[in-house]
Enzyme design. Structure first.
Site, PDB file in Angstrom:
ATOM      1  N   HIS A   1     -18.275 126.872  91.122  1.00  0.00           N
ATOM      2  CA  HIS A   1     -18.863 128.039  91.793  1.00  0.00           C
ATOM      3  C   HIS A   1     -17.780 128.865  92.441  1.00  0.00           C
ATOM      4  CE1 HIS A   1     -18.868 124.481  94.357  1.00  0.00           C
ATOM      5  NE2 HIS A   1     -18.529 125.289  95.345  1.00  0.00           N
TER       6      HIS A   1
ATOM      7  N   HIS B   1     -17.043 131.371  95.513  1.00  0.00           N
ATOM      8  CA  HIS B   1     -17.536 131.867  96.803  1.00  0.00           C
ATOM      9  C   HIS B   1     -17.118 133.328  96.980  1.00  0.00           C
ATOM     10  CE1 HIS B   1     -18.388 127.934  98.896  1.00  0.00           C
ATOM     11  NE2 HIS B   1     -17.470 127.476  98.069  1.00  0.00           N
TER      12      HIS B   1
HETATM   13  P1  5GP Z   1     -17.858 123.794  97.909  1.00  0.00           P
HETATM   14  O1  5GP Z   1     -17.627 123.109  99.212  1.00  0.00           O
HETATM   15  O2  5GP Z   1     -18.155 122.803  96.810  1.00  0.00           O
HETATM   16  O3  5GP Z   1     -16.819 124.797  97.527  1.00  0.00           O
HETATM   17  O4  5GP Z   1     -19.145 124.661  98.122  1.00  0.00           O
HETATM   18  C1  5GP Z   1     -20.440 124.184  97.956  1.00  0.00           C
HETATM   19  C2  5GP Z   1     -21.309 125.173  98.666  1.00  0.00           C
HETATM   20  O5  5GP Z   1     -22.632 124.972  98.226  1.00  0.00           O
HETATM   21  C3  5GP Z   1     -21.308 124.983 100.181  1.00  0.00           C
HETATM   22  O6  5GP Z   1     -20.808 126.173 100.786  1.00  0.00           O
HETATM   23  C4  5GP Z   1     -22.776 124.725 100.505  1.00  0.00           C
HETATM   24  O7  5GP Z   1     -23.186 125.410 101.652  1.00  0.00           O
HETATM   25  C5  5GP Z   1     -23.496 125.244  99.290  1.00  0.00           C
HETATM   26  N1  5GP Z   1     -24.734 124.524  99.003  1.00  0.00           N
HETATM   27  C6  5GP Z   1     -24.873 123.189  98.875  1.00  0.00           C
HETATM   28  N2  5GP Z   1     -26.159 122.892  98.580  1.00  0.00           N
HETATM   29  C7  5GP Z   1     -26.820 124.079  98.511  1.00  0.00           C
HETATM   30  C8  5GP Z   1     -28.185 124.419  98.239  1.00  0.00           C
HETATM   31  O8  5GP Z   1     -29.037 123.574  97.990  1.00  0.00           O
HETATM   32  N3  5GP Z   1     -28.497 125.739  98.261  1.00  0.00           N
HETATM   33  C9  5GP Z   1     -27.565 126.697  98.522  1.00  0.00           C
HETATM   34  N4  5GP Z   1     -27.985 127.958  98.518  1.00  0.00           N
HETATM   35  N5  5GP Z   1     -26.290 126.410  98.786  1.00  0.00           N
HETATM   36  C10 5GP Z   1     -25.912 125.110  98.778  1.00  0.00           C
END
Ligand code: 5GP
Ligand code: ZN
Length: 156
Positions: free
Chosen positions: A109, A111
């Site tokens: 993903h 951001h």
């Molecule tokens: P990472 O830390 O892997 O770069 O980012 C994962 C992101 O996914 C986090 O910022 C977290 O808030 C978001 N996230 C995790 N679970 C969910 C969810 O069920 N719905 C949404 N909208 N965001 C999620």
């Protein structure tokens, strides 16, 4: 590190479930290849995630076609976020790969993190300046290592 993270099965993946509508999300954009929705934490207002519909764990798993399909959508989604949040002063585009890099969901993903002045801005990072801690030879060797690895990548 990456190997065990890739073990996340597609059927187990919360972002695949969001794409399928099995888990609700605040969708902001969707096309054939890409899905974008608000990050639940809203690090700053408008914090958005852009994900490929094809399940890949991280940047190392993209081929050029999938990368093009996802990355080409970033400018227009970024401009839409800016238009929707006129107080936005800047935008960080961030992609965490691997646990060590802060990745917690192992469906790749991107951001989009709008930046604001003052208290509404919940984002921070730091870039250390280590320019005094390596020799010119070490610096060149690092570039050469990546350059020759890239040649192997292209042969693969
Ligand atoms: P990472 O830390 O892997 O770069 O980012 C994962 C992101 O996914 C986090 O910022 C977290 O808030 C978001 N996230 C995790 N679970 C969910 C969810 O069920 N719905 C949404 N909208 N965001 C999620
Ligand atoms: Zn997935």
């Amino acid at each position: 590190i990456i190997e065990c993270e890739e073990a996340t099965a597609m059927t187990d993946c919360i972002f695949c479930k969001i794409i399928e509508g099995q888990i609700p999300s605040a969708k902001v954009y969707e096309d054939e290849d890409v899905f974008a929705f608000l990050d639940i934490t809203q690090v700053t207002p408008g914090h958005t995630l852009v994900i490929p519909k094809t399940h890949v764990a991280n940047i190392f798993e993209y081929d050029e076609d999938l990368a093009a399909k996802v990355m080409t959508k970033l400018p227009k989604i970024s401009r839409a976020v800016r238009r929707a949040f006129p107080d936005m002063l800047g935008l960080n585009i961030l992609n965490n790969n691997g646990q060590a890099a802060g990745q917690t969901v192992f469906h790749s993903h991107i951001h989009l993190i709008p930046r604001y002045q003052g208290d509404s801005d919940g984002f921070g990072w730091s870039f250390a300046d280590n320019s005094k801690s390596y020799t010119a030879e070490e610096f060149s060797a690092r570039a050469a290592a990546i350059d020759s690895a890239l040649a192997q990548e292209e042969e693969a």
